[in-house]
Structure formats: structure tokens, C-alpha cells
Scaffold this motif. Sequence first.
Motif, PDB file in Angstrom:
ATOM      1  N   ASP A  30       0.647  -1.123   0.205  1.00 54.61           N
ATOM      2  CA  ASP A  30      -0.074   0.029   0.021  1.00 54.61           C
ATOM      3  C   ASP A  30       0.900   1.219   0.008  1.00 54.61           C
ATOM      4  OD1 ASP A  30      -0.846   0.125   3.539  1.00 54.61           O
ATOM      5  OD2 ASP A  30       0.892  -0.320   2.652  1.00 54.61           O
ATOM      6  N   PHE A  31       2.082   1.051  -0.211  1.00 52.99           N
ATOM      7  CA  PHE A  31       3.098   2.271  -0.028  1.00 52.99           C
ATOM      8  C   PHE A  31       3.440   2.739  -1.557  1.00 52.99           C
ATOM      9  CE2 PHE A  31       5.078   5.038   3.021  1.00 52.99           C
ATOM     10  CZ  PHE A  31       6.311   5.336   2.627  1.00 52.99           C
ATOM     11  N   TYR A  32       3.186   1.855  -2.746  1.00 52.11           N
ATOM     12  CA  TYR A  32       3.799   2.276  -3.862  1.00 52.11           C
ATOM     13  C   TYR A  32       2.824   2.496  -5.021  1.00 52.11           C
ATOM     14  CZ  TYR A  32       7.952   0.526  -1.173  1.00 52.11           C
ATOM     15  OH  TYR A  32       8.883   0.689  -0.406  1.00 52.11           O
ATOM     16  N   PRO A  33       3.105   3.094  -5.849  1.00 54.13           N
ATOM     17  CA  PRO A  33       2.432   3.101  -7.359  1.00 54.13           C
ATOM     18  C   PRO A  33       2.380   1.729  -7.957  1.00 54.13           C
ATOM     19  CG  PRO A  33       3.669   5.164  -7.267  1.00 54.13           C
ATOM     20  CD  PRO A  33       4.279   4.135  -6.001  1.00 54.13           C
ATOM     21  N   MET A  34       1.640   1.552  -8.593  1.00 58.18           N
ATOM     22  CA  MET A  34       1.603  -0.054  -9.394  1.00 58.18           C
ATOM     23  C   MET A  34       0.931   0.553 -10.757  1.00 58.18           C
ATOM     24  SD  MET A  34       0.712  -2.857  -6.749  1.00 58.18           S
ATOM     25  CE  MET A  34       1.420  -4.060  -7.883  1.00 58.18           C
ATOM     26  N   ALA A  35       1.386  -0.307 -11.651  1.00 58.69           N
ATOM     27  CA  ALA A  35       1.082  -0.254 -13.011  1.00 58.69           C
ATOM     28  C   ALA A  35       0.863  -1.581 -13.730  1.00 58.69           C
ATOM     29  CB  ALA A  35       2.031   0.592 -13.476  1.00 58.69           C
ATOM     30  N   TRP A  36       0.192  -1.467 -14.908  1.00 54.29           N
ATOM     31  CA  TRP A  36       0.365  -2.490 -15.797  1.00 54.29           C
ATOM     32  C   TRP A  36       0.909  -1.960 -17.097  1.00 54.29           C
ATOM     33  CZ3 TRP A  36      -1.496  -7.197 -14.673  1.00 54.29           C
ATOM     34  CH2 TRP A  36      -2.420  -7.568 -13.595  1.00 54.29           C
ATOM     35  N   CYS A  50      -1.339   2.973 -14.602  1.00 53.20           N
ATOM     36  CA  CYS A  50      -0.920   3.478 -13.277  1.00 53.20           C
ATOM     37  C   CYS A  50      -1.897   3.863 -12.646  1.00 53.20           C
ATOM     38  CB  CYS A  50       0.347   4.175 -13.591  1.00 53.20           C
ATOM     39  SG  CYS A  50       1.347   4.231 -12.294  1.00 53.20           S
ATOM     40  N   ILE A  51      -1.519   3.510 -11.235  1.00 56.33           N
ATOM     41  CA  ILE A  51      -2.664   4.091 -10.028  1.00 56.33           C
ATOM     42  C   ILE A  51      -1.430   4.225  -8.819  1.00 56.33           C
ATOM     43  CG2 ILE A  51      -3.070   1.537  -9.330  1.00 56.33           C
ATOM     44  CD1 ILE A  51      -5.673   2.449  -8.413  1.00 56.33           C
ATOM     45  N   THR A  52      -1.670   5.438  -8.068  1.00 56.05           N
ATOM     46  CA  THR A  52      -0.877   5.598  -6.935  1.00 56.05           C
ATOM     47  C   THR A  52      -1.261   4.984  -5.721  1.00 56.05           C
ATOM     48  OG1 THR A  52      -2.327   7.595  -6.684  1.00 56.05           O
ATOM     49  CG2 THR A  52      -0.176   7.929  -7.812  1.00 56.05           C
ATOM     50  N   ARG A  53      -0.764   5.070  -4.693  1.00 61.04           N
ATOM     51  CA  ARG A  53      -0.871   4.137  -3.539  1.00 61.04           C
ATOM     52  C   ARG A  53      -2.366   4.279  -2.925  1.00 61.04           C
ATOM     53  NH1 ARG A  53       2.734   7.008   0.985  1.00 61.04           N
ATOM     54  NH2 ARG A  53       1.504   6.030   2.541  1.00 61.04           N
ATOM     55  N   SER A  54      -3.012   5.377  -3.046  1.00 61.64           N
ATOM     56  CA  SER A  54      -4.417   5.581  -2.498  1.00 61.64           C
ATOM     57  C   SER A  54      -5.274   5.600  -3.599  1.00 61.64           C
ATOM     58  CB  SER A  54      -4.150   6.844  -1.907  1.00 61.64           C
ATOM     59  OG  SER A  54      -4.323   8.034  -2.914  1.00 61.64           O
ATOM     60  N   GLY A  55      -4.872   5.628  -4.913  1.00 60.41           N
ATOM     61  CA  GLY A  55      -5.927   5.274  -5.943  1.00 60.41           C
ATOM     62  C   GLY A  55      -6.268   6.935  -6.501  1.00 60.41           C
ATOM     63  N   SER A  56      -5.747   7.901  -5.889  1.00 58.21           N
ATOM     64  CA  SER A  56      -6.116   9.220  -6.215  1.00 58.21           C
ATOM     65  C   SER A  56      -5.765   9.696  -7.493  1.00 58.21           C
ATOM     66  CB  SER A  56      -5.404  10.242  -5.166  1.00 58.21           C
ATOM     67  OG  SER A  56      -4.058  10.226  -5.024  1.00 58.21           O
ATOM     68  N   THR A  57      -4.813   9.184  -7.861  1.00 57.93           N
ATOM     69  CA  THR A  57      -4.047   9.482  -9.402  1.00 57.93           C
ATOM     70  C   THR A  57      -3.997   8.090 -10.465  1.00 57.93           C
ATOM     71  OG1 THR A  57      -3.063  11.383  -8.542  1.00 57.93           O
ATOM     72  CG2 THR A  57      -1.912  10.514 -10.780  1.00 57.93           C
ATOM     73  N   ILE A  58      -4.629   8.357 -11.312  1.00 58.58           N
ATOM     74  CA  ILE A  58      -4.702   6.991 -12.309  1.00 58.58           C
ATOM     75  C   ILE A  58      -4.420   7.821 -13.916  1.00 58.58           C
ATOM     76  CG2 ILE A  58      -6.108   5.312 -13.415  1.00 58.58           C
ATOM     77  CD1 ILE A  58      -7.829   5.185 -10.882  1.00 58.58           C
ATOM     78  N   ALA A  97       3.776  -4.303 -12.357  1.00 55.79           N
ATOM     79  CA  ALA A  97       4.991  -3.559 -11.802  1.00 55.79           C
ATOM     80  C   ALA A  97       4.923  -2.587 -10.789  1.00 55.79           C
ATOM     81  CB  ALA A  97       5.655  -2.702 -13.149  1.00 55.79           C
ATOM     82  N   ILE A  98       5.785  -2.708  -9.998  1.00 58.46           N
ATOM     83  CA  ILE A  98       5.709  -1.878  -8.742  1.00 58.46           C
ATOM     84  C   ILE A  98       7.021  -1.054  -8.806  1.00 58.46           C
ATOM     85  CG2 ILE A  98       5.869  -1.931  -6.235  1.00 58.46           C
ATOM     86  CD1 ILE A  98       5.266  -5.170  -6.717  1.00 58.46           C
ATOM     87  N   LYS A  99       6.536   0.451  -8.565  1.00 59.79           N
ATOM     88  CA  LYS A  99       7.495   1.503  -8.466  1.00 59.79           C
ATOM     89  C   LYS A  99       8.057   1.930  -7.045  1.00 59.79           C
ATOM     90  CE  LYS A  99       8.322   6.137 -10.501  1.00 59.79           C
ATOM     91  NZ  LYS A  99       7.598   7.326 -10.839  1.00 59.79           N
ATOM     92  N   SER A 100       9.124   1.429  -6.725  1.00 61.33           N
ATOM     93  CA  SER A 100       9.485   1.713  -5.270  1.00 61.33           C
ATOM     94  C   SER A 100      10.374   2.582  -4.910  1.00 61.33           C
ATOM     95  CB  SER A 100       9.962   0.444  -4.658  1.00 61.33           C
ATOM     96  OG  SER A 100      11.374   0.167  -5.387  1.00 61.33           O
ATOM     97  N   SER A 101      10.578   3.592  -6.090  1.00 53.64           N
ATOM     98  CA  SER A 101      11.654   4.626  -6.067  1.00 53.64           C
ATOM     99  C   SER A 101      10.869   6.112  -5.890  1.00 53.64           C
ATOM    100  CB  SER A 101      12.396   4.750  -7.340  1.00 53.64           C
ATOM    101  OG  SER A 101      11.311   4.879  -8.374  1.00 53.64           O
ATOM    102  N   SER A 102       9.586   5.999  -5.868  1.00 47.86           N
ATOM    103  CA  SER A 102       8.827   7.208  -5.750  1.00 47.86           C
ATOM    104  C   SER A 102       7.477   6.924  -5.657  1.00 47.86           C
ATOM    105  CB  SER A 102       9.186   8.189  -6.614  1.00 47.86           C
ATOM    106  OG  SER A 102       8.384   8.152  -7.611  1.00 47.86           O
ATOM    107  N   ARG A 103       6.656   7.982  -5.223  1.00 49.95           N
ATOM    108  CA  ARG A 103       5.053   7.792  -5.154  1.00 49.95           C
ATOM    109  C   ARG A 103       4.522   8.230  -6.112  1.00 49.95           C
ATOM    110  NH1 ARG A 103       3.258  12.976  -1.290  1.00 49.95           N
ATOM    111  NH2 ARG A 103       4.952  14.407  -2.060  1.00 49.95           N
ATOM    112  N   ASP A 107       4.811   6.188 -16.867  1.00 49.36           N
ATOM    113  CA  ASP A 107       4.689   5.297 -17.974  1.00 49.36           C
ATOM    114  C   ASP A 107       5.772   4.500 -18.625  1.00 49.36           C
ATOM    115  OD1 ASP A 107       3.942   7.565 -20.775  1.00 49.36           O
ATOM    116  OD2 ASP A 107       5.601   7.419 -19.129  1.00 49.36           O
ATOM    117  N   SER A 108       7.014   4.796 -17.899  1.00 47.25           N
ATOM    118  CA  SER A 108       8.126   4.522 -18.185  1.00 47.25           C
ATOM    119  C   SER A 108       8.518   3.297 -17.670  1.00 47.25           C
ATOM    120  CB  SER A 108       9.405   5.352 -17.875  1.00 47.25           C
ATOM    121  OG  SER A 108      10.690   4.747 -18.535  1.00 47.25           O
TER     122      SER A 108
END
Length: 125
Positions: A30-36, A50-58, A97-103, A107-108
Motif C-alpha cells: 500500500d506504499f507504492y504506485p503500481m502499473a500494468w 498506473c495507479i498511485t498508492r491511494s488510487g487518487s491518481t490514475i 509492475a511496482i515502483k518503489s523509487s517514488s510515490r 508510464d516508463s
Amino acid sequence: QVQAVESGGGLVQAGGSLRLSCTVAGLAFDFYPMAWFRQAPGKEREGVSCITRSGSTIYYVDSVKGRFTISRDNAKNTLFLQMNGLGPDDTATYYCAIKSSSRYCSDSAREFQYWGQGTQVTVSS
């Protein structure tokens, strides 16, 4: 060790639907953005959504807007992609995919650190 396992792919006729799932273990989901992402034979890997941790940005790539819906269940460590109105151009291997480097979403593919093994989606015309 981080593990991401996709499921839900398959063969479907044009106009049909599939729902992909990706269950993650080994990190604070629940800490990281995730993407397809998806990759068709002979093509580069493409960011689909892509969706941010809270789903506020898609984010959605233009070609799937209005047809695909990304969501996440942080309590179950699971990411989803509902795909409706599928067409032959959607045929590809789909990866979570999981982006652990930032919140922030991206799309890269280079900005994502952890990947699932992929699930094949084939759409027949």
C-alpha cells in the motif's frame, strides 16, 4: 524477496472482457504506485495504466481509455485491470509492475523496480 504474480489472462473474442489480477508479497504494497504494462511480439513494452498508492491518481494510455479500469485492494495486496471491449490490438503479454523509487505514477518501464512474470492476453477477431 518481492513476488508479483499475475493471473486472469486468456483467449477471448473481440468485444469481450477479461479481468487481470496481480497479487504481491514481500513489500509494503500500500506504499507504492503500481502499473500494468503490455508487450506484443516485436514491440516495445508499453505502459497501459498506473495507479498511485491511494488510487487518487490514475493514468491510462490513450488507446485503452474508456475500456480499461485499473484498481487496487490494498488490504489484499492485489492490483486489478478490468478490460472491456477488447480488440486484436490488445493482444500482448501483460505485466504488473511496482515502483518503489517514488510515490508518483509513470508510464516508463525503466522507473519500475519489480515485475511479475506476465500473463498472456489473446484477442481473436
